[in-house]
Enzyme design. Structure first.
Site, PDB file in Angstrom:
ATOM      1  N   HIS A 214      -6.856  -5.235  -1.839  1.00 46.34           N
ATOM      2  CA  HIS A 214      -5.736  -4.309  -1.716  1.00 46.34           C
ATOM      3  C   HIS A 214      -4.853  -4.849  -0.599  1.00 46.34           C
ATOM      4  O   HIS A 214      -5.336  -5.085   0.512  1.00 46.34           O
ATOM      5  CB  HIS A 214      -6.252  -2.904  -1.363  1.00 46.34           C
ATOM      6  CG  HIS A 214      -5.171  -1.870  -1.233  1.00 46.34           C
ATOM      7  ND1 HIS A 214      -4.586  -1.266  -2.324  1.00 46.34           N
ATOM      8  CD2 HIS A 214      -4.575  -1.335  -0.141  1.00 46.34           C
ATOM      9  CE1 HIS A 214      -3.688  -0.386  -1.910  1.00 46.34           C
ATOM     10  NE2 HIS A 214      -3.662  -0.415  -0.574  1.00 46.34           N
TER      11      HIS A 214
ATOM     12  N   ASP B 101      -8.164  -2.651  -7.892  1.00 45.53           N
ATOM     13  CA  ASP B 101      -7.639  -2.297  -6.574  1.00 45.53           C
ATOM     14  C   ASP B 101      -8.745  -1.676  -5.714  1.00 45.53           C
ATOM     15  O   ASP B 101      -9.212  -0.575  -5.980  1.00 45.53           O
ATOM     16  CB  ASP B 101      -6.480  -1.310  -6.741  1.00 45.53           C
ATOM     17  CG  ASP B 101      -5.748  -1.042  -5.447  1.00 45.53           C
ATOM     18  OD1 ASP B 101      -6.398  -0.858  -4.404  1.00 45.53           O
ATOM     19  OD2 ASP B 101      -4.496  -0.994  -5.482  1.00 45.53           O
TER      20      ASP B 101
ATOM     21  N   SER C  24       0.843  -1.194   0.000  1.00 46.59           N
ATOM     22  CA  SER C  24       0.000   0.000   0.000  1.00 46.59           C
ATOM     23  C   SER C  24       0.884   1.252   0.000  1.00 46.59           C
ATOM     24  O   SER C  24       1.717   1.414  -0.884  1.00 46.59           O
ATOM     25  CB  SER C  24      -0.959  -0.027   1.187  1.00 46.59           C
ATOM     26  OG  SER C  24      -1.959   0.964   1.042  1.00 46.59           O
TER      27      SER C  24
END
Length: 261
Positions: free
Chosen positions: A212, A143, A46
């Protein structure tokens, strides 16, 4: 990324991530033997995946004697989505705030800031081509974080976007227009990838999971769907040890798929 000398007198907030990164690496080299490493890998997910991209060459510079230094960005390929409905202004505005708040312009790649505004150089699509260290991009073309946070219908009368995009199980409640926007995100994501140069040292594993972050938790590794009958473990091993080039993209699923990770 930041190295701001001034400290906020009200909050005592320090913006010195660049110094912290340097100190951690130096500590590992001096006390944990990393200075003698033959193999080294920097990985983040991330925001950490984005930081991995931006710090990849810097990490390599600490280990000039290692024979194999590489980086993996997990869910860090945030796209500008210039032509995607509702995404362009949202993403750029958010990144502009980050760059200004942390005073990052001077630390972003000059190869990018010489031709683009600093906030645009926070987008991987504009800096990945200039990274010399081998880099692996692990991401979803659906995503969940980017769709939920940076994409939204332009119509003020449209409701329910934040609710229906929260989880895979809720996607079916999205309106037809909202579902089209989600499909458009995949198209835009893949088009963005296609603009990158064909660097043989760069690895790709692009799934269509509505997710994600993939490899932060070890249990997730077994749940990531294979691509061309290869697991993510096999793919990363092949890429890191240069057994084969890896550029795997899920082109079969035109809708998000459920990956219980």
């Amino acid at each position: 990324m930041a190295d701001v000398e001034a400290v906020n007198p009200e909050t005592n907030l320090h913006l010195r991530g660049r110094r912290i990164f340097t100190s951690v690496i130096e500590e590992l080299m001096s006390t944990q033997g990393m200075s003698n490493a033959e193999n080294a890998l920097l990985i983040g997910n991330s925001a950490g995946g984005l930081a991995t991209i931006l710090n990849c060459d810097r990490f390599h510079s600490f280990l000039p004697g290692a024979c194999r230094v590489k980086c993996i960005s997990d869910s860090g390929f945030f796209i500008r989505a210039e032509h995607l409905r509702g995404a362009h202004d949202n993403a750029i505005a958010n990144f502009r705030k980050v760059v200004l708040f942390h005073e990052l312009a001077q630390f972003l790649p000059e190869s990018c800031t010489q031709r683009l505004a600093p906030e645009l150089c926070f987008f991987p699509e504009n800096v990945v081509n200039d990274i010399r260290t081998p880099l692996f991009l692990l991401n979803s073309d659906f995503d969940k974080y980017q769709i939920f946070n940076y994409v939204a219908p332009n119509s003020p009368n449209e409701v329910g976007w934040k609710n229906c995009t929260t989880e895979f199980s809720k996607l079916s409640s999205c309106t037809e227009n909202q579902q089209h926007i989600i499909m458009d995100f995949q198209t835009t994501f893949l088009e963005t990838l296609e603009k990158l140069d064909d660097n043989p040292s760069r690895g790709l594993f692009i799934t269509s999971c509505y997710a994600h972050d993939f490899i932060y938790y070890p249990s997730n590794w077994q749940r990531i769907p294979t691509l061309q009958n290869k697991t993510i473990q096999q793919v990363l091993g092949d890429w890191y040890f240069e057994r084969s080039s890896v550029r795997l993209i899920d082109t079969q699923n035109l809708h998000p798929i459920n990956c219980p990770i």
